[in-house]
Write an enzyme that holds these catalytic residues in place. Structure first.
Site, PDB file in Angstrom:
ATOM      1  N   THR A  46       9.360 -29.697 -21.077  1.00 18.58           N
ATOM      2  CA  THR A  46      10.363 -29.585 -20.016  1.00 18.58           C
ATOM      3  C   THR A  46      11.692 -29.118 -20.589  1.00 18.58           C
ATOM      4  OG1 THR A  46       9.300 -31.367 -18.785  1.00 18.58           O
ATOM      5  CG2 THR A  46      11.550 -30.820 -18.171  1.00 18.58           C
ATOM      6  N   LYS A  47      12.089 -29.680 -21.721  1.00 20.05           N
ATOM      7  CA  LYS A  47      13.332 -29.263 -22.381  1.00 20.05           C
ATOM      8  C   LYS A  47      13.255 -27.796 -22.791  1.00 20.05           C
ATOM      9  CE  LYS A  47      15.867 -30.357 -26.614  1.00 20.05           C
ATOM     10  NZ  LYS A  47      15.196 -29.972 -27.841  1.00 20.05           N
TER      11      LYS A  47
END
Length: 861
Positions: free
Chosen positions: A525-526
């Site tokens: 996600t990052k």
């Protein structure tokens, strides 16, 4: 119609049992005789009102707080102002605990398992269908659930506070006002935070509270229910649930975890387990006072007592010995005493079968880059040095694989290794000792994070063969961890190479042809944003499942899930129930971390419910074995395009020149290390400059949650959907959403993340000279995503389909609103020059607010 009535009933229960009781007990709380209680108890409600009104008027946090002090107090000295704000924080922290306890006390009234998804209902429904019963039996034989408790630093409550919460919850259930009053006073006087950072062993000890007080009972109760259900239909039972443990074994980026830490934690887990066993055995000993069992009772008592309390004994795996002794007692009870109290013996036997000698299996995790350096060091020493060319590290992957020979060797070290290399070698050696003392399952998985090539796995296997292990006794499962978007794309090719490697193939055969693969939601996600992360993992699972099936490998996905949707959290059981037949889903494995541990597994009741939900998800999805419509070419092309648009939007944001400085200046990111909640650094490069790539995903997500913006949980979703609408594909998007439970889960979890956001708190930044345009960009995407999600789902508001959860979140957000403003007030003041005393006080003020905000969010970090 039945669903509507059920929802209405849950709302009514929530209002009566949670909201009303919280308001009642909160009013009692504000009158407790604590330090300077009169000022705090009187002023806090006024402060709440000032915060709400100030935000509505678009004021800055500093303006809200300064006007409050000017209007309602005579305080002008900075020390007095900060002192009162600290007392407000202490009160609000405890209000959060009170709300938790009230909500947990109503857990069974608010949460009921869908009867049609339970094992008992499924068996009863198919009782006359031998074919289906046979299928259910095969499914259960294959099914497993592994919950892995991790040391990620968002579990703020120390053990003594957890004990108070447990007692307070019980007192609220019983409406015991006297006990509630006493416990609230105890709560008010009990510290919530550590004066110094915990060691990895401290973290492990804190987490064992849940093992000892919750999982020990909950897992056994679930297994007993499974045994009874299967026995009723003459089906063979099976151990389904297993516990895993990371504190003390996870050294990925944590310089404070060493080989002696791992050994100490393994011994601690064993000793705590035997104390649990001994506690149960004392009940057996007290009840079974009949002739014929005296000798076996006495022997078992001595063995259990020594293993529970004697630090000096030589420890070994005695689980078989314990079961033999208990079975002798059981046989005597059945033959000579009409089976009286045999249920107590059966319960302890069941627990020993579940937990063995180890309680929870200790995973070892290390970064591939570290392991490559260790391999390089070992290659420089005899007799290994003759097997590899000097330029081995510069070779292509294909050429490296030709040189890996899997020779067993005893290395003669010509020079001393550095500390990290030395620790890795010692850990590899110590695993053998842990297995001897606690059993093989005590420590049998080595997870390679940042796994980028097959040689990362194969070289690690060589390290084992060079450091005390043999090919015939390599009782280790090697688990690659794929995290980034690019790593997920190449994962299937890596596994194809491994499955085709003769040595690895033979090793897998010796391990039952079972392969665990870990997938990381946090870093993906990052790296790529919310939608791309979820879609990449979905595609990765599909391709990895296909490769495993081709090679006849039984695959288990180990999902590295955090608490918030941005890190893989949310409605987890719905996620597993939505898998199609193209994705291996018979073995459910996931990390449970931070506030998710206490919020979902904080009591025996909630743990049983959530464990049952996950098991039922595995059973129902296995029975349906439906094709996942997202894999249909047209739908896959659509989701590919949406994920790519979301990815581009997120990467553009991430590469914005103000991205990191926005988090540094406006959130407590730089101060999180002062919270003393973790042995692990906030970022990977020590004291260097703050760089996004070095920032841990948990710190990254926490920083956004402190801003009440939760960007990783939604950013890019609105753009992705809007682009499809502009392209004339909106009807297709709606159709896919309606047909796909997986996409519904992604949307629902995104809504949850957005429901815990409140851009009104930072609305004043719209006119900020430095960050105004950046804040506006974030806010615009939030509003666009909200608009498109509501249009897609047909809901009038975010989470309208989950009114009780929505109300719970709204109440929690209201409770901690003053904490958010206090934090932003302190951070705003810290942007200006302060004397050393004020600087320290403001930093401490900012850090202290993090505890209550995260605790209230339950899955914010």
């Amino acid at each position: 119609m039945p669903k509507l009535r059920l929802t209405t009933q849950r709302e009514s229960v929530f209002n009566n049992e949670v909201i009303s009781k919280f308001e009642l007990f909160n009013s009692l709380f504000l009158t407790l005789p604590f330090y300077k209680i009169k000022d705090t108890g009187t002023l806090l409600p006024l402060f709440f009102k000032s915060c709400e009104d100030g935000i509505k008027q678009g004021q800055k946090p500093a303006q809200v707080i300064e006007e409050f002090f000017a209007k309602y107090t005579s305080y002008t000295d900075r020390k007095d102002i900060v002192d009162l704000l600290f007392r407000f924080i202490q009160y609000i922290e405890r209000q959060v605990v009170l709300f938790d306890a009230v909500e947990d006390a109503s857990f069974t009234k608010l949460n009921t398992t869908d009867e049609q998804s339970t094992l008992a209902f499924i068996l009863k429904k198919n009782a006359d269908n031998k074919t289906m019963l046979s299928k259910i039996e095969r499914l259960i034989d294959d099914l497993s659930l592994r919950l892995v408790l991790t040391a990620h630093p968002t579990q703020f409550y120390p053990g003594n506070v957890l004990a108070i919460i447990t007692d307070l919850t019980q007192a609220i259930k019983e409406n015991d006002i006297t006990s509630i009053n006493s416990l609230l006073q105890q709560l008010g006087k009990t510290p919530f935070f550590n004066k110094k950072s915990p060691t990895p062993v401290d973290e492990a000890l804190n987490l064992t509270w849940f093992l000892e007080n919750v999982f020990y009972f909950a897992a056994a109760n679930i297994q007993e229910e499974i045994d009874q259900n299967l026995d009723e239909y003459n089906l063979e039972t099976k151990k389904i649930l297993e516990l895993g443990f990371w504190p003390g074994g996870d050294r990925d980026g944590n310089p404070n975890v060493h080989s002696d830490t791992t050994v100490e934690v393994s011994k601690m887990l064993r000793q705590i387990l035997f104390r649990c066993y001994y506690r149960d055995f004392r009940v057996i000993k007290r009840r079974i006072t009949f002739r014929g069992v005296e000798e076996n009772i006495a022997k078992l008592n001595d063995v259990l007592y020594a293993n529970a309390f004697d630090q000096g004994i030589e420890i070994e795996d005695i689980s078989v010995q314990l079961k033999e002794g208990l079975n002798k007692i059981k046989d005597t009870l059945l033959e000579e005493h009409e089976g009286l109290f045999v249920d107590l013996v059966n319960d302890l036997i069941r627990k020993i079968e579940l937990y063995g000698n180890y309680f929870a299996s200790l995973d070892i995790r290390q970064d591939s880059r570290v392991l490559r350096k260790v391999h390089e060091f070992c290659r420089q020493n005899k007799p290994i040095s003759s097997l590899y060319p000097a330029d081995y590290d510069k070779l292509s992957e294909a050429d490296k694989l030709k040189h890996i020979s899997f020779k067993e060797a005893s290395i003669n070290f010509a020079s001393a290794p550095d500390e990290l290399t030395k620790d890795t070698i010692e850990t590899i050696k110590e695993i053998k000792g842990i297995q001897k003392r606690n059993g093989e399952r005590a420590c049998h998985r080595f997870i390679i994070s940042n796994c980028q090539q097959a040689s990362d796995i194969l070289q690690l296997m060589e390290l084992f063969l060079w450091n005390g292990w043999s090919k015939d006794t390599l009782t280790i499962d090697f688990v690659p961890l794929f995290e980034t978007v690019n790593d997920l794309k190449g994962a299937a090719d890596i596994m194809e190479t491994l499955y085709s490697n003769p040595f690895y193939k033979a090793h897998l055969a010796s391990r039952g042809n079972k392969q665990d693969i870990m997938l990381g939601y946090s870093d993906s996600t990052k790296d790529g944003g919310y939608l791309m992360a979820n879609w990449s993992i979905f595609n990765g699972k599909t391709s990895l499942s296909a490769v495993a099936e081709k090679h006849n490998i039984q695959l288990a996905f180990f999902d590295g899930r955090g608490g918030p949707p941005a890190r893989g959290g949310g409605k987890t059981h719905r996620f597993y129930a939505s898998m199609g037949k193209e994705i291996a889903n018979k073995n459910i494995q996931l990390t449970v971390q931070g506030q998710t541990i206490s919020s979902q597994y904080g009591s025996v009741e909630s743990a049983e419910f959530n464990i049952e939900q996950l098991i039922n998800a595995g059973i129902t999805s296995g029975l349906k074995e439906k094709h996942n419509i997202l894999l249909d070419p047209e739908n896959k092309v659509l989701l590919d395009a949406m994920a790519e648009d979301g990815y581009k939007a997120f990467v553009d944001l991430r590469e914005h020149p103000l991205f990191v400085s926005y988090l540094e200046k406006l959130s407590p990111l730089k101060l999180l290390s002062q919270a003393n909640i973790s042995s692990r650094p906030v970022k990977r490069n020590g004291g260097g400059e703050m760089k996004l790539e070095d920032l841990r995903a948990i710190s990254f997500v926490t920083a956004w949650s402190m801003l009440k913006q939760n960007v990783p949980g939604f950013y890019g979703m609105g753009t992705a959907m809007k682009n499809q609408e502009k392209a004339g594909n909106w009807g297709k998007v709606v159709k896919v959403y309606e047909d796909s439970d997986y996409l519904k889960t992604i949307v629902d979890n995104c809504m949850m993340s957005m429901s815990k956001s409140d851009f009104a708190i930072t609305a004043h930044l719209a006119s900020d000279k430095e960050f105004g345009s950046f804040w506006t960009q974030l806010h615009n995407e939030f509003e666009l995503t909200k608009e498109m999600l509501l249009k897609l789902s047909g809901q009038p508001t975010l989470m309208a389909n989950y009114p009780v959860d929505k109300r719970s979140i709204a109440t929690r957000e209201r409770i901690i609103l003053p904490l958010v403003l206090i934090q932003h007030f302190a951070l705003e003041k810290l942007q200006h020059d302060q004397n050393a005393t004020d600087q320290k006080a403001l930093e401490k003020l900012s850090v202290r607010t993090v505890f209550g905000i995260v605790n209230a969010g339950r899955n914010l970090a």
